[in-house]
Design an enzyme around this catalytic site. Structure first.
Site, PDB file in Angstrom:
ATOM      1  CB  SER A 185      -1.124   4.413  10.107  1.00 14.13           C
ATOM      2  OG  SER A 185      -2.179   4.346   9.161  1.00 14.13           O
ATOM      3  CB  SER A 243      -2.317   5.044   5.198  1.00 10.66           C
ATOM      4  OG  SER A 243      -3.575   4.955   5.827  1.00 10.66           O
ATOM      5  CE  LYS A 276      -5.638   2.130   3.666  1.00  7.96           C
ATOM      6  NZ  LYS A 276      -4.333   2.720   4.036  1.00  7.96           N
ATOM      7  CB  SER A 300      -1.727   4.119   1.392  1.00  8.31           C
ATOM      8  OG  SER A 300      -3.007   3.544   1.549  1.00  8.31           O
TER       9      SER A 300
END
Length: 296
Positions: free
Chosen positions: A76, A78, A154, A253
């Site tokens: 993705s 994010s 992250k 996100s």
């Protein structure tokens, strides 16, 4: 459906090892004597031969993935612009300590995460299946049972004991605002969904200074407000044994702002290298410029 590849490798290692060991302890000598008595050239049964050949292979792969380095694919946007959809990355599995495969119990500590690290972790949140068919990730335990296995990536923003405040794209750590320098508008390929999303909301790229780490983030405030910190589920004080994490694509996100802190026990490792980048058929193919790029 999520597959735990480490569990599959461990199962195969145990299975192949058990077949090989059982044969050598209880079957091998009798079988070899029978072949000798019949004056035949000896060979193992096909099952034993496969087990003997594959056992060391899967054992080495399991050891490398569990204790040294593990590959992951970015699914993705994010973490754009730091990590793009289709990036294949390597994760350092011993940066923060060695853990048993599958069980994830730490048996050797080798270091602690630092602010700004890009980390892979087992997602600690919940999944909501909405009446309209949409799936939403969040921190509400009333949604469903916890997802058993999803690896997320992250950036660490808050360390244990930090006081964090987040309002849209503005972050304050222990009362000091995190500064960022605007670079300019995001430029991408509108044929790619991730790029098109950023461009449709007039995203801008910033160089954010997060402690010792300077890195790129994308901002698109016109997309709408994101949850602040603190909120009903996320206090401003980061608990011990926990970290606050956020994606570099700040308005796109699902991170600690939604589901809370990331437990230290959920850590998988530290991302450090892009070894391949696939942008899709007809939208760039292999992006050779990203191959070999370090992650910071």
């Amino acid at each position: 459906m999520e597959y735990d590849f480490s569990a599959i490798l461990l199962t195969l290692t145990v299975l192949f090892g058990a077949v090989w060991a059982f044969d050598r302890l209880f079957m091998y000598k009798k079988r070899k004597a029978r072949f000798a008595a019949e004056d035949k050239s000896y060979r193992d049964p096909i099952v034993v031969e496969w087990a003997r050949s594959l056992f060391p292979v899967v054992l080495v792969v399991l050891a490398l993935r569990s204790f040294v380095v593990e590959p992951f694919r970015i699914p993705s946007g994010s973490m754009m612009p730091t990590l793009d959809v289709g990036d294949f990355i390597l994760v350092n599995k011993f940066a923060y300590g060695l853990r048993l495969p599958v069980f994830h119990t730490k048996f050797l500590s080798t270091g602690d995460p630092e602010r700004g690290d890009v980390v892979v972790f087992r997602w600690p949140g919940f999944t909501c299946h909405r009446p309209d068919g949409k799936v939403e990730h969040g921190g509400d335990p009333a949604c469903t049972t916890p997802v058993p296995r999803q690896d997320w990536i992250k950036r660490i923003i808050g360390l244990p004991g930090d006081t964090i405040e987040v309002h849209d794209s503005q972050i304050s750590i222990n009362g000091k605002p995190v500064t960022a320098t605007k670079i300019g508008p995001f430029k991408g390929n509108p044929a790619r969904a991730a790029d098109n999303l950023l461009m449709s909301f007039d995203a801008t790229i910033w160089n954010e200074h997060l402690g010792k780490v300077s890195h790129l983030v994308a901002r698109m405030p016109s997309r709408g407000l994101t949850p602040p910190i603190p909120n009903d589920r996320v206090p401003s004080l980061v608990p011990e044994g926990c970290y606050l994490v956020m994606g570099d694509d700040r308005e796109n996100s699902e991170d600690s702002r939604y589901w809370g802190c990331m437990p230290e026990t959920a850590l998988v490792g530290k991302a450090f290298l892009i070894w391949m980048s696939w942008r899709g058929w007809g939208t760039g193919g292999i992006d050779f410029h990203r191959i070999g790029k370090s992650i910071r």
